[in-house]
Enzyme design. Structure first.
Site, PDB file in Angstrom:
ATOM      1  N   GLY A  21      -7.342  14.027 -29.403  1.00 41.11           N
ATOM      2  CA  GLY A  21      -8.400  13.462 -28.573  1.00 41.11           C
ATOM      3  C   GLY A  21      -7.973  13.326 -27.125  1.00 41.11           C
ATOM      4  O   GLY A  21      -8.720  13.649 -26.202  1.00 41.11           O
ATOM      5  N   ARG A  25      -1.990  13.877 -24.530  1.00 41.75           N
ATOM      6  CA  ARG A  25      -1.218  14.188 -25.731  1.00 41.75           C
ATOM      7  C   ARG A  25      -1.113  15.693 -25.914  1.00 41.75           C
ATOM      8  O   ARG A  25      -0.104  16.204 -26.393  1.00 41.75           O
ATOM      9  CB  ARG A  25      -1.847  13.535 -26.961  1.00 41.75           C
ATOM     10  CG  ARG A  25      -0.991  13.662 -28.223  1.00 41.75           C
ATOM     11  CD  ARG A  25      -1.548  12.856 -29.374  1.00 41.75           C
ATOM     12  NE  ARG A  25      -1.459  11.431 -29.076  1.00 41.75           N
ATOM     13  CZ  ARG A  25      -2.317  10.521 -29.524  1.00 41.75           C
ATOM     14  NH1 ARG A  25      -3.334  10.880 -30.272  1.00 41.75           N
ATOM     15  NH2 ARG A  25      -2.160   9.251 -29.214  1.00 41.75           N
ATOM     16  N   ARG A  44     -12.894  18.777 -16.087  1.00 44.10           N
ATOM     17  CA  ARG A  44     -13.112  17.377 -16.477  1.00 44.10           C
ATOM     18  C   ARG A  44     -11.836  16.704 -16.977  1.00 44.10           C
ATOM     19  O   ARG A  44     -11.884  15.720 -17.720  1.00 44.10           O
ATOM     20  CB  ARG A  44     -14.217  17.275 -17.539  1.00 44.10           C
ATOM     21  CG  ARG A  44     -15.584  17.739 -17.049  1.00 44.10           C
ATOM     22  CD  ARG A  44     -16.601  17.735 -18.172  1.00 44.10           C
ATOM     23  NE  ARG A  44     -17.911  18.179 -17.683  1.00 44.10           N
ATOM     24  CZ  ARG A  44     -18.962  17.391 -17.469  1.00 44.10           C
ATOM     25  NH1 ARG A  44     -18.853  16.085 -17.704  1.00 44.10           N
ATOM     26  NH2 ARG A  44     -20.101  17.873 -17.037  1.00 44.10           N
ATOM     27  N   ARG A  88      -7.778  19.267 -35.828  1.00 40.38           N
ATOM     28  CA  ARG A  88      -7.734  18.037 -35.024  1.00 40.38           C
ATOM     29  C   ARG A  88      -6.590  17.189 -35.540  1.00 40.38           C
ATOM     30  O   ARG A  88      -6.413  17.025 -36.756  1.00 40.38           O
ATOM     31  CB  ARG A  88      -9.057  17.269 -35.156  1.00 40.38           C
ATOM     32  CG  ARG A  88      -8.923  15.783 -34.849  1.00 40.38           C
ATOM     33  CD  ARG A  88     -10.229  15.049 -34.715  1.00 40.38           C
ATOM     34  NE  ARG A  88     -10.118  13.649 -35.067  1.00 40.38           N
ATOM     35  CZ  ARG A  88      -9.419  12.724 -34.412  1.00 40.38           C
ATOM     36  NH1 ARG A  88      -8.719  13.058 -33.339  1.00 40.38           N
ATOM     37  NH2 ARG A  88      -9.393  11.474 -34.822  1.00 40.38           N
ATOM     38  N   SER A  91      -5.301   9.744 -34.417  1.00 41.30           N
ATOM     39  CA  SER A  91      -5.048   8.446 -35.036  1.00 41.30           C
ATOM     40  C   SER A  91      -6.271   7.981 -35.813  1.00 41.30           C
ATOM     41  O   SER A  91      -7.382   8.481 -35.631  1.00 41.30           O
ATOM     42  CB  SER A  91      -4.699   7.412 -33.961  1.00 41.30           C
ATOM     43  OG  SER A  91      -5.773   7.293 -33.037  1.00 41.30           O
ATOM     44  N   ASP A 208      -3.597   1.886 -36.938  1.00 40.45           N
ATOM     45  CA  ASP A 208      -4.060   0.501 -37.064  1.00 40.45           C
ATOM     46  C   ASP A 208      -4.549   0.275 -38.490  1.00 40.45           C
ATOM     47  O   ASP A 208      -4.948   1.223 -39.177  1.00 40.45           O
ATOM     48  CB  ASP A 208      -5.212   0.228 -36.085  1.00 40.45           C
ATOM     49  CG  ASP A 208      -4.831   0.521 -34.646  1.00 40.45           C
ATOM     50  OD1 ASP A 208      -4.105  -0.289 -34.051  1.00 40.45           O
ATOM     51  OD2 ASP A 208      -5.252   1.573 -34.142  1.00 40.45           O
ATOM     52  N   ARG A 221       1.750   4.557 -30.255  1.00 42.23           N
ATOM     53  CA  ARG A 221       0.989   5.694 -30.766  1.00 42.23           C
ATOM     54  C   ARG A 221       1.427   6.995 -30.107  1.00 42.23           C
ATOM     55  O   ARG A 221       1.425   8.051 -30.733  1.00 42.23           O
ATOM     56  CB  ARG A 221      -0.516   5.475 -30.557  1.00 42.23           C
ATOM     57  CG  ARG A 221      -1.087   4.365 -31.416  1.00 42.23           C
ATOM     58  CD  ARG A 221      -2.592   4.386 -31.422  1.00 42.23           C
ATOM     59  NE  ARG A 221      -3.182   4.103 -30.129  1.00 42.23           N
ATOM     60  CZ  ARG A 221      -3.442   2.884 -29.673  1.00 42.23           C
ATOM     61  NH1 ARG A 221      -3.152   1.832 -30.422  1.00 42.23           N
ATOM     62  NH2 ARG A 221      -3.984   2.713 -28.492  1.00 42.23           N
TER      63      ARG A 221
END
Length: 239
Positions: A21, A25, A44, A88, A91, A208, A221
């Site tokens: 996402g 990363r 973007r 994909r 987390s 989480d 993370r």
């Protein structure tokens, strides 16, 4: 050819695309694991890189947050850049008390309360499956690498909401339906892939725990997904 959201030229994006996402990363992944990588998108701020891993060409590119965001990028990658497989990696939050933070999730199916599937021929279908081939490769890969946490193959909830003031999710209700974790993108990816005859998989790390009220920091993370990365890279080797 370039699209409104991806500036890459035809041939600059690999047939295999790995998508976190967070675009930062994607940058970290490329710098850490890929050889001869080059920037192929920054429209973007959604950074994308193409390089090689053990001689195999791979693109890693961010997809943003939510069903709508990943939907734009996945559709353009599949249709305009002839991508065959998108994985994909990201987390998730756990519902099931038997799952622990840092465990790895192979998402065989994605559930959503949204009507997103209507745009791809799945009206009234709240659950869509991942590619059987990629699920099998992920299971095999998880047994072939040294990892420190558990790996679970299960159904995920792709939620439209990160925050809610009404009808707040009750973890036990999802666990009864065989849904053990929550994230925000998998259902859209699976709907698009299946509609176009492409392959897709979602690989997640539990960052989480919704039921146990355990949470990790953004820095934890960033550096704590080692097991997931090992499995992901082993899948790439097998493709």
């Amino acid at each position: 050819m370039p699209t409104p959201h991806i500036q890459a030229k035809k041939g600059e994006i690999a047939k295999i695309v790995l998508m976190p996402g967070d675009p930062l990363r994607a940058k970290l992944f490329a710098e850490t694991y890929l050889e001869n990588y080059r920037l192929i998108n920054e429209v973007r701020g959604m950074l994308g890189y193409t390089g090689t891993y053990k001689g195999k060409e791979v693109t890693v590119m961010g997809h943003g947050m939510g069903l709508d965001s990943i939907g734009i990028y996945a559709y353009e990658l599949y249709t305009e850049f002839e991508v065959e497989k998108i994985i994909r990696f990201g987390s998730c939050g756990a519902y099931n008390l038997d799952i622990n933070v840092w465990d790895v999730i192979i998402s065989e199916k994605a559930y959503s309360k949204s009507n997103y599937g209507e745009g791809f021929g799945f009206e009234g279908k709240d659950t869509i499956s991942a590619s059987k081939n990629l699920i099998q490769l992920a299971k095999e890969a998880s047994k072939e690498v040294e990892i420190n946490h558990n790996v679970l193959t299960t159904k995920i909830n792709s939620s439209m909401w990160f925050y809610k003031t009404h009808n707040v999710d009750v973890p036990e209700q999802f666990v009864k339906k065989g849904i053990d974790v929550v994230e925000m993108e998998g259902y859209a990816l699976y709907a698009i892939a299946k509609s176009l005859g492409k392959e897709a998989l979602v690989l997640l790390t539990v960052s989480d725990h919704v039921a146990k009220h355990e949470y990790t920091t953004s820095e934890e993370r960033r550096i704590g997904f080692t097991d997931m990365f090992k499995i992901l890279l082993k899948i790439v080797e097998k493709l």
